[in-house]
Design a protein around this motif. Sequence first.
Motif, PDB file in Angstrom:
ATOM      1  N   LYS A 105       0.823  -1.211   0.000  1.00 56.16           N
ATOM      2  CA  LYS A 105       0.000   0.000   0.000  1.00 56.16           C
ATOM      3  C   LYS A 105       0.861   1.268   0.000  1.00 56.16           C
ATOM      4  CE  LYS A 105      -3.861  -2.337   0.290  1.00 56.16           C
ATOM      5  NZ  LYS A 105      -4.784  -2.421  -0.869  1.00 56.16           N
ATOM      6  N   GLY A 106       1.927   1.260  -0.803  1.00 59.86           N
ATOM      7  CA  GLY A 106       2.800   2.426  -0.864  1.00 59.86           C
ATOM      8  C   GLY A 106       3.721   2.589   0.325  1.00 59.86           C
ATOM      9  N   THR A 107       3.821   1.553   1.167  1.00 62.97           N
ATOM     10  CA  THR A 107       4.682   1.587   2.349  1.00 62.97           C
ATOM     11  C   THR A 107       5.796   0.562   2.202  1.00 62.97           C
ATOM     12  OG1 THR A 107       2.876   2.280   3.803  1.00 62.97           O
ATOM     13  CG2 THR A 107       4.789   1.265   4.850  1.00 62.97           C
ATOM     14  N   VAL A 108       7.032   0.985   2.427  1.00 59.89           N
ATOM     15  CA  VAL A 108       8.175   0.084   2.424  1.00 59.89           C
ATOM     16  C   VAL A 108       8.325  -0.511   3.820  1.00 59.89           C
ATOM     17  CG1 VAL A 108      10.667  -0.110   2.142  1.00 59.89           C
ATOM     18  CG2 VAL A 108       9.359   1.390   0.626  1.00 59.89           C
ATOM     19  N   VAL A 109       8.385  -1.839   3.895  1.00 58.65           N
ATOM     20  CA  VAL A 109       8.623  -2.548   5.153  1.00 58.65           C
ATOM     21  C   VAL A 109       9.997  -3.193   5.039  1.00 58.65           C
ATOM     22  CG1 VAL A 109       7.758  -4.261   6.776  1.00 58.65           C
ATOM     23  CG2 VAL A 109       6.148  -2.988   5.329  1.00 58.65           C
ATOM     24  N   ALA A 110      10.936  -2.780   5.878  1.00 59.45           N
ATOM     25  CA  ALA A 110      12.324  -3.214   5.748  1.00 59.45           C
ATOM     26  C   ALA A 110      12.815  -3.850   7.039  1.00 59.45           C
ATOM     27  CB  ALA A 110      13.215  -2.019   5.389  1.00 59.45           C
ATOM     28  N   GLY A 111      13.525  -4.990   6.918  1.00 60.54           N
ATOM     29  CA  GLY A 111      14.115  -5.681   8.053  1.00 60.54           C
ATOM     30  C   GLY A 111      15.630  -5.583   8.002  1.00 60.54           C
ATOM     31  N   TYR A 112      16.270  -5.385   9.147  1.00 59.82           N
ATOM     32  CA  TYR A 112      17.693  -5.059   9.200  1.00 59.82           C
ATOM     33  C   TYR A 112      18.487  -6.029  10.068  1.00 59.82           C
ATOM     34  CZ  TYR A 112      16.251  -0.609   7.149  1.00 59.82           C
ATOM     35  OH  TYR A 112      15.729   0.350   6.321  1.00 59.82           O
ATOM     36  N   GLY A 113      19.807  -5.944   9.912  1.00 57.85           N
ATOM     37  CA  GLY A 113      20.697  -6.764  10.716  1.00 57.85           C
ATOM     38  C   GLY A 113      20.654  -6.437  12.191  1.00 57.85           C
ATOM     39  N   THR A 114      20.140  -5.273  12.545  1.00 55.58           N
ATOM     40  CA  THR A 114      19.982  -4.891  13.951  1.00 55.58           C
ATOM     41  C   THR A 114      18.799  -5.586  14.615  1.00 55.58           C
ATOM     42  OG1 THR A 114      18.599  -3.022  13.289  1.00 55.58           O
ATOM     43  CG2 THR A 114      20.964  -2.611  13.562  1.00 55.58           C
ATOM     44  N   GLY A 115      17.980  -6.288  13.831  1.00 55.50           N
ATOM     45  CA  GLY A 115      16.750  -6.877  14.356  1.00 55.50           C
ATOM     46  C   GLY A 115      15.568  -5.934  14.294  1.00 55.50           C
ATOM     47  N   GLN A 116      15.770  -4.748  13.723  1.00 56.72           N
ATOM     48  CA  GLN A 116      14.696  -3.765  13.639  1.00 56.72           C
ATOM     49  C   GLN A 116      13.893  -3.905  12.352  1.00 56.72           C
ATOM     50  OE1 GLN A 116      17.203  -0.219  14.075  1.00 56.72           O
ATOM     51  NE2 GLN A 116      16.240   0.199  16.047  1.00 56.72           N
ATOM     52  N   ILE A 117      12.628  -3.516  12.443  1.00 57.42           N
ATOM     53  CA  ILE A 117      11.761  -3.369  11.275  1.00 57.42           C
ATOM     54  C   ILE A 117      11.399  -1.893  11.180  1.00 57.42           C
ATOM     55  CG2 ILE A 117       9.523  -3.926  10.250  1.00 57.42           C
ATOM     56  CD1 ILE A 117       9.631  -6.597  11.709  1.00 57.42           C
ATOM     57  N   ARG A 118      11.556  -1.309   9.986  1.00 50.62           N
ATOM     58  CA  ARG A 118      11.185   0.082   9.762  1.00 50.62           C
ATOM     59  C   ARG A 118      10.149   0.162   8.653  1.00 50.62           C
ATOM     60  NH1 ARG A 118      17.069   1.048   9.799  1.00 50.62           N
ATOM     61  NH2 ARG A 118      17.665   1.528  11.941  1.00 50.62           N
ATOM     62  N   LEU A 119       9.180   1.044   8.847  1.00 48.57           N
ATOM     63  CA  LEU A 119       8.132   1.287   7.864  1.00 48.57           C
ATOM     64  C   LEU A 119       8.275   2.709   7.333  1.00 48.57           C
ATOM     65  CD1 LEU A 119       7.038  -1.200   9.453  1.00 48.57           C
ATOM     66  CD2 LEU A 119       4.744  -0.261   9.164  1.00 48.57           C
ATOM     67  N   TYR A 120       8.496   2.832   6.035  1.00 53.69           N
ATOM     68  CA  TYR A 120       8.662   4.130   5.394  1.00 53.69           C
ATOM     69  C   TYR A 120       7.554   4.358   4.373  1.00 53.69           C
ATOM     70  CZ  TYR A 120      13.621   4.033   6.929  1.00 53.69           C
ATOM     71  OH  TYR A 120      14.784   3.975   7.650  1.00 53.69           O
ATOM     72  N   GLU A 121       7.143   5.605   4.226  1.00 52.89           N
ATOM     73  CA  GLU A 121       6.327   5.957   3.067  1.00 52.89           C
ATOM     74  C   GLU A 121       7.247   5.940   1.853  1.00 52.89           C
ATOM     75  OE1 GLU A 121       3.461   9.531   1.396  1.00 52.89           O
ATOM     76  OE2 GLU A 121       3.933   9.434   3.530  1.00 52.89           O
ATOM     77  N   ALA A 122       6.866   5.176   0.828  1.00 55.56           N
ATOM     78  CA  ALA A 122       7.780   4.896  -0.271  1.00 55.56           C
ATOM     79  C   ALA A 122       8.224   6.148  -1.019  1.00 55.56           C
ATOM     80  CB  ALA A 122       7.136   3.910  -1.246  1.00 55.56           C
ATOM     81  N   VAL A 123       7.289   7.013  -1.385  1.00 53.41           N
ATOM     82  CA  VAL A 123       7.603   8.150  -2.252  1.00 53.41           C
ATOM     83  C   VAL A 123       8.350   9.249  -1.514  1.00 53.41           C
ATOM     84  CG1 VAL A 123       6.625   9.932  -3.743  1.00 53.41           C
ATOM     85  CG2 VAL A 123       5.666   7.620  -3.777  1.00 53.41           C
ATOM     86  N   THR A 124       7.967   9.519  -0.260  1.00 48.99           N
ATOM     87  CA  THR A 124       8.580  10.623   0.485  1.00 48.99           C
ATOM     88  C   THR A 124       9.731  10.176   1.378  1.00 48.99           C
ATOM     89  OG1 THR A 124       7.068  10.395   2.369  1.00 48.99           O
ATOM     90  CG2 THR A 124       6.361  11.811   0.526  1.00 48.99           C
ATOM     91  N   GLY A 125       9.756   8.895   1.743  1.00 47.46           N
ATOM     92  CA  GLY A 125      10.782   8.411   2.660  1.00 47.46           C
ATOM     93  C   GLY A 125      10.497   8.709   4.118  1.00 47.46           C
ATOM     94  N   ILE A 126       9.303   9.216   4.423  1.00 46.78           N
ATOM     95  CA  ILE A 126       8.934   9.510   5.817  1.00 46.78           C
ATOM     96  C   ILE A 126       8.871   8.218   6.623  1.00 46.78           C
ATOM     97  CG2 ILE A 126       7.088  10.370   7.320  1.00 46.78           C
ATOM     98  CD1 ILE A 126       6.391  12.355   5.106  1.00 46.78           C
ATOM     99  N   LEU A 127       9.483   8.206   7.798  1.00 44.70           N
ATOM    100  CA  LEU A 127       9.468   7.038   8.665  1.00 44.70           C
ATOM    101  C   LEU A 127       8.156   6.985   9.436  1.00 44.70           C
ATOM    102  CD1 LEU A 127      11.061   4.625   9.881  1.00 44.70           C
ATOM    103  CD2 LEU A 127      11.905   6.205  11.630  1.00 44.70           C
ATOM    104  N   HIS A 128       7.355   5.945   9.180  1.00 41.68           N
ATOM    105  CA  HIS A 128       6.083   5.762   9.895  1.00 41.68           C
ATOM    106  C   HIS A 128       6.297   5.118  11.261  1.00 41.68           C
ATOM    107  CE1 HIS A 128       3.268   7.034   6.839  1.00 41.68           C
ATOM    108  NE2 HIS A 128       3.733   6.169   5.956  1.00 41.68           N
ATOM    109  N   ALA A 129       7.170   4.097  11.300  1.00 43.81           N
ATOM    110  CA  ALA A 129       7.343   3.343  12.548  1.00 43.81           C
ATOM    111  C   ALA A 129       8.686   2.637  12.535  1.00 43.81           C
ATOM    112  CB  ALA A 129       6.215   2.327  12.718  1.00 43.81           C
ATOM    113  N   GLU A 130       9.200   2.397  13.734  1.00 46.70           N
ATOM    114  CA  GLU A 130      10.422   1.620  13.915  1.00 46.70           C
ATOM    115  C   GLU A 130      10.209   0.690  15.101  1.00 46.70           C
ATOM    116  OE1 GLU A 130      14.790   3.064  13.532  1.00 46.70           O
ATOM    117  OE2 GLU A 130      14.260   3.277  15.648  1.00 46.70           O
ATOM    118  N   VAL A 131      10.449  -0.601  14.888  1.00 44.11           N
ATOM    119  CA  VAL A 131      10.167  -1.599  15.916  1.00 44.11           C
ATOM    120  C   VAL A 131      11.427  -2.421  16.174  1.00 44.11           C
ATOM    121  CG1 VAL A 131       8.737  -3.573  16.559  1.00 44.11           C
ATOM    122  CG2 VAL A 131       7.771  -1.760  15.140  1.00 44.11           C
TER     123      VAL A 131
END
Length: 348
Positions: A224-250
């Motif tokens: 839905k236009g949101t990037v869901v990314a998983g990292y080596g730190t164990g974190q998940i980040r949700l970004y708005e794809a077009v603007t790059g705004i960070l919605h959430a970090e877990v």
Amino acid sequence: MYHKEKSIQIKNSASALYNNLGVLRIAPRRLTYFTVVHANVVNMVSASWDGLNYSHRQLQSKEPNVATSTSLITQAAFCALPSRDLLVVTSQKGIQMYESDGSIMVYWHALDTPETTTAQAVFARGISAVCESYICVGLSTGAILVFDVPSKGSNITLSDVMEGHKESITDMASECCGGEVCIADLVSADDGGNLCVWQSGEEFKLLNHIPGFDISCSSVKLWKGTVVAGYGTGQIRLYEAVTGILHAEVNAHARWIYSLDIAPFSGLVSCINRIHFLSLLLSAAEDSLVRVWHLTMTPESHSVEIAHLYNECVTDTQICGAKFCDGDGYAFAVTGYDLSEIIRYTQS
């Protein structure tokens, strides 16, 4: 919420690779195809929905007509296009595309290898079907190859090479807009945690570059236009794809995330005259945990929320692959390093 089903045995154990599980549901035949990579072999299992019948196939990465030229496989993934399904296998030597059951190799693309020895390894990794007829594959150089795939036959052509990354591609994901015009429909990630957001078409356009933090982004999804990314730190980040705004970090896991997956058809609800899109997110990591999350989006505000739903601990296992087995998240499957089985879970 989920309970463990009988595991599916495979011929070899799973290698410790990101996203080391492929799943393709064949509804007309009531079958599910699974793929797991071990060294230079892809273990493929065709399983009936009732769990009674299985068939096995093994695919090797080798140059056509060269029986002894094998190389380590880096990923195997199913690409579902509107007109056909293909199995794409990447390795240190090239890119192979098979019919979805693995019976026929329809295309081979060799990687350019430097004439002199360099410190950087050469390989392909990161696979995604995009829109009506494209399959994108990432390279260790950071480039992304775009292949134009016909509705049938083997006349597959390399139509574009995209340059947006400076480090090795780790993963890619796309989103089908169901006939609507998408602003962003492809996201790619690299070893530095950088994300590139693309718009597909006759010429792919780079829309946005979301900088990383020098920690690899091992798995990425687009919803839905949101990037869901998983990292080596164990974190998940949700970004708005077009603007790059960070919605959430877990802080989702205690160790490296190896796999993410989304069940896009979980539903929608109406609340106080507002429509909310709902989806399930699956995350799996080296900490032996598989977690299911609830994603909620309000289209009017473009806000996205994430909430934890369920934990499953696969004891003493370094999980390297996890996928939903269907679009509504009713079942999921898991692979682990050095395990010769695919572990399945279904909703209670």
